[in-house]
Design an enzyme around this catalytic site. Structure first.
Site: not given
Ligand SMILES: NC(=O)c1ccc[n+]([C@@H]2O[C@H](COP(=O)([O-])OP(=O)(O)OC[C@H]3O[C@@H](n4cnc5c(N)ncnc54)[C@H](O)[C@@H]3O)[C@@H](O)[C@H]2O)c1
Length: 531
Positions: A106, A127, A139, A177
């Site tokens: 993000s 994204h 994005e 964002n």
């Molecule tokens: N939460 C949102 O609204 C949102 C929106 C768009 C983008 N993002 C981006 O998406 C990404 C993830 O966010 P999220 O909210 O899903 O986080 P989250 O913490 O809910 O999920 C992350 C997942 O990654 C897994 N993980 C950690 N290390 C790992 C590895 N080495 N290999 C495989 N899996 C692994 C974890 O077990 C976890 O299930 C971030 O970069 C975030 O910025 C989030």
């Protein structure tokens, strides 16, 4: 996000390998996916057979080696640069040389992630927005090293997934964002300082701006840990704008394990982890209306649209209404229980009126000003009983308008505020009690975001159309910032922004030069393609 993205691809006929770090995390992801697709079936958006086919296209695996043969990887691990760089270096070793490696980050630098691999030309940002199966925007982040053909392939893929791609360069927060998180952080600051409650801030933005959810509900959906990391990165990468420095309360909540929906509690408590259904908790403050004085007779001072709208509103709710022109005598208000003023937005005029009202009205009458911007305390001090003065800012004086900001000054009595609350409830409006600061709740959260959008346009980072798309398709806003600016008028936006800036002295709130120029030129933003 990983589960949502897997669902998007599988729903559109693409074979997916869903990888997690442990068996337990994999099961959590599978459960999220199953819940989401079951919900789609229950709502008639997917047939049972299509759901089974969708799930049949997904292979679940622990560990990266399962990705050896794929054409494209989308990474959605926690928002930490070191972790992502290590992961991409591993992916580079494991995946076919032709595979495209995409990050769902993000806010982190896709360029820094790309150079951790031996194929920076095949690394790109993709994204997605939360919830990925619902939000139409992706994005696409093209770094200085991304090959044109890779950008093209990813754009085509987005179209195949039914998504709208907005392609931009690698800047902190990209489009959506960069515009969203200052606003979210500011809403947290309001909670932290007790300026308004979580329910009131959320209601103000939902009902007052038509947003799909309020900022604190949205933070719970995003995840407070993710939000913290995004803000922290944006602060460091985006020019150290203090508005992006995470509010301390966020860090405290993350430390306490209050991560939002995913942990079952964030700004709100949820039925269970992962649920979006809010459960009761001891933080909910019942709006205190005890101490409210009975109100039967209402005086409205003014002759404009707001005064007329108010008179209709009170009349329809069964109050006994007297409408007086400010030029005429005010003696008719002697027995009013509540007087609401809607005269010109001019401090001296309002002060003179309140001094006169204090002479005429009974001492326990509540005196309210509808000013949207002027400091209520400066008006209150002109009255003989400043304790009985409150602000009643109707965001929309028409009967359909939903929110009223009730401004409590440092001198307002609890009874006067409670009376204002009770009256709002009787009018069928949601009263939002807040402090006496420029912009109250809604304008203070809305206009800096609009100003930031103008700055982004001015910097030629994206077109007005792409910026509007990012907010409507990525965040579910009913209109993009430039549509809103044209609707309220760039001159009005500039005046409000100037006031916010003067009061806060926050450099990030200085009106964008392009906004000033557009006002000087008497133009709107529609049709503008770049600064
Ligand atoms: N939460 C949102 O609204 C949102 C929106 C768009 C983008 N993002 C981006 O998406 C990404 C993830 O966010 P999220 O909210 O899903 O986080 P989250 O913490 O809910 O999920 C992350 C997942 O990654 C897994 N993980 C950690 N290390 C790992 C590895 N080495 N290999 C495989 N899996 C692994 C974890 O077990 C976890 O299930 C971030 O970069 C975030 O910025 C989030």
């Amino acid at each position: 996000m990983g589960a949502g993205i897997a669902e998007v691809f599988a729903r559109n006929g693409v074979e997916v390998v869903a990888v997690e770090i442990t068996a337990e995390a994999l099961e959590r992801g599978r459960a999220t996916l199953t819940r989401s697709t079951d919900r789609a079936v229950a709502r008639g958006r997917l047939t049972g057979a299509d759901r089974d086919a969708l799930l049949g296209r997904i292979t679940f695996a622990v560990g990266l080696p399962a990705l050896a043969e794929v054409d494209l990887v989308i990474e959605a691990v926690p928002e930490r640069l070191d972790l992502k760089r290590r992961l991409f270096a591993d992916l580079d070793r494991i995946c076919r040389p032709a595979a495209i490696l995409a990050s769902n980050t993000s806010s982190l630098s896709v360029t820094e992630i790309a150079v951790a691999t031996g194929r920076p030309d095949r690394v790109v940002g993709m994204h997605f927005f939360n919830p990925a199966p619902v939000m139409k925007l992706v994005e696409v982040i093209r770094t200085v090293t991304t090959a044109t053909e890779v950008v093209g392939a990813v754009q085509d893929l987005c179209a195949r997934l039914g998504k709208v791609a907005v392609t931009v360069a690698d800047r902190a927060g990209f489009v959506a964002n960069a515009l969203l998180f200052g606003y979210l952080n500011q809403a947290v600051a309001m909670v932290e300082s007790g300026y308004a409650t979580r329910e009131e801030i959320d209601a103000a933005m939902r009902l007052g701006c038509g947003l799909p959810m309020g900022p604190l509900t949205l933070l719970d959906l995003i995840g407070l840990d993710t939000a913290y990391e995004i803000l922290d990165t944006m602060y460091r990468r985006g020019g150290r704008d203090r508005r992006h420095a995470p509010v301390p309360l966020l860090r405290q909540m993350v430390t306490a394990g209050l991560l939002g929906r995913k942990s079952g509690q964030g700004f709100y408590r949820y039925e269970r982890p992962g649920s979006g259904t809010v459960a009761a908790d001891d933080q909910a403050v019942a709006a205190p209306v005890e101490g409210a004085r009975p109100v039967r007779r209402v005086g409205v001072v003014g002759s404009g649209d707001v005064a007329t709208g108010l008179a209709d509103l009170f009349g329809q709710a069964g109050y006994d209404v007297t409408v007086l022109d400010p030029g005429g005598g005010l003696a008719g208000l002697a027995d009013a229980d509540l007087v609401v003023e809607a005269v010109a937005e001019d401090l001296a005029a309002k002060q003179a009126l309140f001094a006169e009202l204090a002479e005429v009205c009974k001492p326990e009458a509540v005196l309210a000003t509808t000013t949207g911007m002027l400091p209520v305390i400066e008006i209150a001090m002109a009255a003989r009983w400043p304790a009985e003065v409150v602000g009643l800012h109707l965001l929309d004086p028409t009967p359909a308008g939903a929110v009223v900001e009730i401004v409590r000054t440092v001198r307002s009595s609890a009874e006067a505020v409670a009376t204002a609350r009770a009256v709002c409830a009787a009018l069928g409006r949601t009263g939002v009690v807040c402090g006496d600061r420029a912009g109250r709740v809604v304008d203070a959260l809305l206009f800096p975001y609009l100003n930031d959008a103008v700055r982004m346009l001015e910097a030629s980072y994206a077109t007005a159309r792409d910026i509007d798309h990012a907010m409507t398709l990525g965040c579910g806003y009913p209109a993009g910032p430039f549509e809103v600016l044209d609707a309220v008028g760039p001159d009005v936006a500039l005046r409000i922004q100037q006031r916010l800036y003067r009061e806060s002295r926050e450099p990030g709130l200085a009106p964008a030069p392009l906004l000033e120029q557009v006002v000087t030129a008497g133009q709107g933003f529609s049709g503008r393609s770049a600064g």
